[in-house]
Design a protein around this motif. Structure first.
Motif, PDB file in Angstrom:
ATOM      1  N   VAL A 297      39.037  -8.010  -3.047  1.00 27.08           N
ATOM      2  CA  VAL A 297      39.884  -7.072  -2.712  1.00 27.08           C
ATOM      3  C   VAL A 297      39.048  -6.110  -1.576  1.00 27.08           C
ATOM      4  N   ASN A 298      37.925  -5.800  -1.438  1.00 26.70           N
ATOM      5  CA  ASN A 298      37.133  -5.141  -0.453  1.00 26.70           C
ATOM      6  C   ASN A 298      37.227  -5.957   0.790  1.00 26.70           C
ATOM      7  N   ARG A 299      37.133  -7.295   0.627  1.00 26.88           N
ATOM      8  CA  ARG A 299      37.048  -8.270   1.838  1.00 26.88           C
ATOM      9  C   ARG A 299      38.415  -8.169   2.532  1.00 26.88           C
ATOM     10  N   LEU A 300      39.475  -8.394   1.638  1.00 29.51           N
ATOM     11  CA  LEU A 300      40.798  -8.452   2.250  1.00 29.51           C
ATOM     12  C   LEU A 300      41.216  -6.965   3.082  1.00 29.51           C
ATOM     13  N   ALA A 301      40.752  -5.814   2.213  1.00 31.24           N
ATOM     14  CA  ALA A 301      40.957  -4.590   2.965  1.00 31.24           C
ATOM     15  C   ALA A 301      40.332  -4.618   4.460  1.00 31.24           C
ATOM     16  N   GLN A 302      38.960  -5.028   4.554  1.00 30.96           N
ATOM     17  CA  GLN A 302      38.268  -5.057   5.844  1.00 30.96           C
ATOM     18  C   GLN A 302      38.982  -6.079   6.951  1.00 30.96           C
ATOM     19  N   GLU A 303      39.316  -7.068   6.118  1.00 27.34           N
ATOM     20  CA  GLU A 303      39.997  -8.161   7.250  1.00 27.34           C
ATOM     21  C   GLU A 303      41.516  -7.903   7.567  1.00 27.34           C
ATOM     22  N   HIS A 304      41.990  -6.869   7.010  1.00 27.22           N
ATOM     23  CA  HIS A 304      43.248  -6.541   7.313  1.00 27.22           C
ATOM     24  C   HIS A 304      43.784  -4.975   7.312  1.00 27.22           C
ATOM     25  N   PRO A 305      43.088  -4.550   8.522  1.00 27.25           N
ATOM     26  CA  PRO A 305      43.025  -2.999   8.658  1.00 27.25           C
ATOM     27  C   PRO A 305      44.647  -2.532   8.843  1.00 27.25           C
ATOM     28  N   GLU A 306      45.282  -3.577   9.272  1.00 28.02           N
ATOM     29  CA  GLU A 306      46.573  -3.332   9.503  1.00 28.02           C
ATOM     30  C   GLU A 306      47.762  -3.063   8.272  1.00 28.02           C
ATOM     31  N   GLN A 307      47.013  -3.358   6.940  1.00 21.14           N
ATOM     32  CA  GLN A 307      47.646  -2.981   5.858  1.00 21.14           C
ATOM     33  C   GLN A 307      46.794  -2.077   5.038  1.00 21.14           C
ATOM     34  N   PHE A 308      47.492  -1.308   4.120  1.00 24.78           N
ATOM     35  CA  PHE A 308      46.800  -0.530   2.955  1.00 24.78           C
ATOM     36  C   PHE A 308      46.558  -1.591   1.917  1.00 24.78           C
ATOM     37  N   ILE A 309      45.172  -1.368   1.531  1.00 23.36           N
ATOM     38  CA  ILE A 309      44.805  -2.243   0.456  1.00 23.36           C
ATOM     39  C   ILE A 309      43.966  -1.472  -0.557  1.00 23.36           C
ATOM     40  N   VAL A 310      44.275  -1.372  -1.821  1.00 23.97           N
ATOM     41  CA  VAL A 310      43.376  -0.739  -2.874  1.00 23.97           C
ATOM     42  C   VAL A 310      43.237  -1.595  -3.949  1.00 23.97           C
ATOM     43  N   SER A 311      41.990  -1.315  -4.761  1.00 26.77           N
ATOM     44  CA  SER A 311      41.885  -1.956  -6.118  1.00 26.77           C
ATOM     45  C   SER A 311      43.101  -1.513  -7.170  1.00 26.77           C
ATOM     46  N   LEU A 312      43.581  -2.297  -8.004  1.00 31.72           N
ATOM     47  CA  LEU A 312      44.534  -1.615  -8.950  1.00 31.72           C
ATOM     48  C   LEU A 312      43.712  -0.739 -10.021  1.00 31.72           C
ATOM     49  N   ASN A 313      42.403  -1.064 -10.240  1.00 29.23           N
ATOM     50  CA  ASN A 313      41.543  -0.153 -10.942  1.00 29.23           C
ATOM     51  C   ASN A 313      40.180   0.025 -10.285  1.00 29.23           C
ATOM     52  N   GLU A 314      40.078   1.215  -9.594  1.00 28.89           N
ATOM     53  CA  GLU A 314      38.844   1.338  -8.671  1.00 28.89           C
ATOM     54  C   GLU A 314      37.757   1.645  -9.486  1.00 28.89           C
ATOM     55  N   MET A 315      38.020   1.886 -10.717  1.00 23.46           N
ATOM     56  CA  MET A 315      36.794   2.219 -11.692  1.00 23.46           C
ATOM     57  C   MET A 315      35.810   0.994 -12.141  1.00 23.46           C
ATOM     58  N   ILE A 316      36.319  -0.225 -12.062  1.00 24.03           N
ATOM     59  CA  ILE A 316      35.671  -1.269 -12.754  1.00 24.03           C
ATOM     60  C   ILE A 316      34.703  -1.911 -11.613  1.00 24.03           C
ATOM     61  N   CYS A 317      33.763  -2.581 -12.095  1.00 22.84           N
ATOM     62  CA  CYS A 317      32.674  -3.385 -11.283  1.00 22.84           C
ATOM     63  C   CYS A 317      33.094  -4.684 -10.823  1.00 22.84           C
ATOM     64  N   PRO A 318      32.243  -5.216  -9.733  1.00 18.47           N
ATOM     65  CA  PRO A 318      32.619  -6.439  -9.433  1.00 18.47           C
ATOM     66  C   PRO A 318      32.055  -7.621 -10.384  1.00 18.47           C
ATOM     67  N   CYS A 319      32.388  -8.817 -10.490  1.00 19.94           N
ATOM     68  CA  CYS A 319      32.070  -9.580 -11.488  1.00 19.94           C
ATOM     69  C   CYS A 319      30.449  -9.700 -11.533  1.00 19.94           C
ATOM     70  N   LEU A 320      29.786  -9.167 -12.440  1.00 16.27           N
ATOM     71  CA  LEU A 320      28.417  -9.233 -12.641  1.00 16.27           C
ATOM     72  C   LEU A 320      27.710 -10.336 -12.350  1.00 16.27           C
ATOM     73  N   THR A 321      28.167 -11.679 -13.155  1.00 21.76           N
ATOM     74  CA  THR A 321      27.553 -12.824 -13.099  1.00 21.76           C
ATOM     75  C   THR A 321      27.645 -13.510 -11.808  1.00 21.76           C
ATOM     76  N   MET A 322      28.797 -13.408 -11.182  1.00 23.21           N
ATOM     77  CA  MET A 322      29.062 -13.746  -9.686  1.00 23.21           C
ATOM     78  C   MET A 322      28.114 -13.151  -8.669  1.00 23.21           C
ATOM     79  N   ASN A 323      27.862 -11.943  -8.981  1.00 18.02           N
ATOM     80  CA  ASN A 323      27.036 -11.089  -8.060  1.00 18.02           C
ATOM     81  C   ASN A 323      25.687 -11.538  -8.198  1.00 18.02           C
ATOM     82  N   ARG A 324      25.146 -12.150  -9.158  1.00 17.67           N
ATOM     83  CA  ARG A 324      23.784 -12.437  -9.372  1.00 17.67           C
ATOM     84  C   ARG A 324      23.356 -13.260  -8.306  1.00 17.67           C
TER      85      ARG A 324
END
Length: 367
Positions: A297-324
């Motif tokens: 979601v964050n990458r899409l927001a950075q790559e498409h500044p012409e659009q407004f993009i937020v996470s549906l739930n901004e309080m959750i963390c990224p996938c912890l195992t993927m982020n290892r």
């Protein structure tokens, strides 16, 4: 120590890699990639962190990376920046003289861990005793190689969120019923999209070894394994309502690993690739609340500044195992390859790999 010196002296401990400054990590990764040349391919899943994706030769979702792995011919080393089941799939689809490496062996998947071979065997015994030979097993690629092998040896096939509806339709032409594992939410949402009423879906609880009927006890066409994604289930119906209240006119786009109730309230749902293409093809000024892994979601927001993009739930963390998987682990893996001491090779035993490959290839042939 320069990047050239590090290649000459060989790899150090992971602790020392973690202490390296950002610029040196990037420099040495680029240097290692240049040294290995065509012998190396780095695959990166879309959910990976940006600083790792930046060094990937290919990025994609599970289906895309499976296809890429199957077609790699020259690469001697395939470094998979994803999670364990993805690296297993790559090992299954590549030749014996190619080596698949996972930079951090702790990069697993909690969903895949929700179904083990013994539990699936017990389930199969229970449901075939009740429903006879009317069942075809289908497993999400987010599952261990042993589960894929179980499915492949019983006439079944794998599935991804990109091809779910197509595979479901194919499976229901072959048999009256599907056993779908391990993610009940993808199975429920896909079944509903294929026109199967909720009343014709039940849930198998592997801990209790029982069939549950949360939607009414009718003759089931889809038997769902009681598993879930710990990230996607955190996008709830209340988050959809809150997004619409906070941002009038926003479109809600979610992954089908979200619960049925969340998917029904969303404007669109689809695979990781579907989400990316929806944003890419949308006109400037489109507003999106996206229910999937935060890194994407964050990458899409950075790559498409012409659009407004937020996470549906901004309080959750990224996938912890993927982020290892991070740059210190990636660099450590690459410099160990160069030193002739490759670490964390993923090897699927031949007896499992053969049947698992059958299940995967059945999917690829109809996708």
């Amino acid at each position: 120590m320069s990047a050239t010196d590090s290649l000459a002296t060989g790899p150090t401990s992971l602790t020392e890699y973690r202490a390296l400054p950002s610029e040196e990590l990037d420099l040495r990764i680029r240097r290692a990639k240049a040294a290995l040349g065509k012998d190396l391919v780095i695959l990166g899943h879309h959910y990976q962190r940006d600083d790792v994706i930046a060094h990937s030769d290919y990025r994609g979702d599970s289906l895309q990376l499976a296809r890429i792995a199957a077609n790699l011919r020259e690469a001697k080393y395939i470094v998979f920046c994803g999670v364990h089941f993805m690296a297993e799939t790559a090992d299954i689809l590549t030749s014996d003289d190619q080596m698949v490496i996972l930079p951090d062996m702790n990069a697993g998947c909690s969903m895949a861990d929700m179904a083990d071979e013994q539990e699936v065997e017990e389930c199969w015994e229970i449901i075939t005793e009740r429903f006879g030979e009317s069942i075809i097993p289908v497993t999400y690629v987010n599952s261990a190689a042993a589960i894929k092998a179980f499915v492949g040896s019983r006439g079944g096939l794998t599935i991804t969120s990109s091809n779910a509806a197509r595979v479901f339709a194919h499976a229901l032409e072959a048999k009256e019923r599907i056993l779908f594992l391990p993610d009940q939410h993808l199975g429920r949402n896909t079944g509903a999209a294929c026109g199967i009423p909720l009343s014709r879906m039940c849930v198998y609880d592997p801990k209790e070894m029982l069939l549950e009927y949360p939607h009414g006890e009718a003759d089931p066409r889809v038997i769902l394994w009681k598993g879930h994604c710990s990230v996607h289930t955190k996008f709830e119906p209340r988050h959809v309502r809150q997004a619409r209240e906070a941002y009038p006119g926003i479109r809600v786009l979610v992954h089908p690993e979200c619960t049925y109730e969340t998917v029904q309230l969303a404007d669109e749902n689809g695979s990781t690739d579907y989400i990316i293409r929806a944003v890419q093809n949308a006109p400037a000024g489109t507003k999106w609340a996206i229910g999937t892994e935060h890194n994407l979601v964050n990458r899409l927001a950075q790559e498409h500044p012409e659009q407004f993009i937020v996470s549906l739930n901004e309080m959750i963390c990224p996938c912890l195992t993927m982020n290892r998987i991070d740059r210190p682990h990636l660099l450590w893996s690459l410099e160990n390859i160069i030193a002739g001491t490759p670490q964390n090779q993923i090897r699927v035993s031949p007896n499992i790999a053969g049947a698992a490959k059958v299940a995967i290839e059945r999917m690829l042939n109809i996708s």
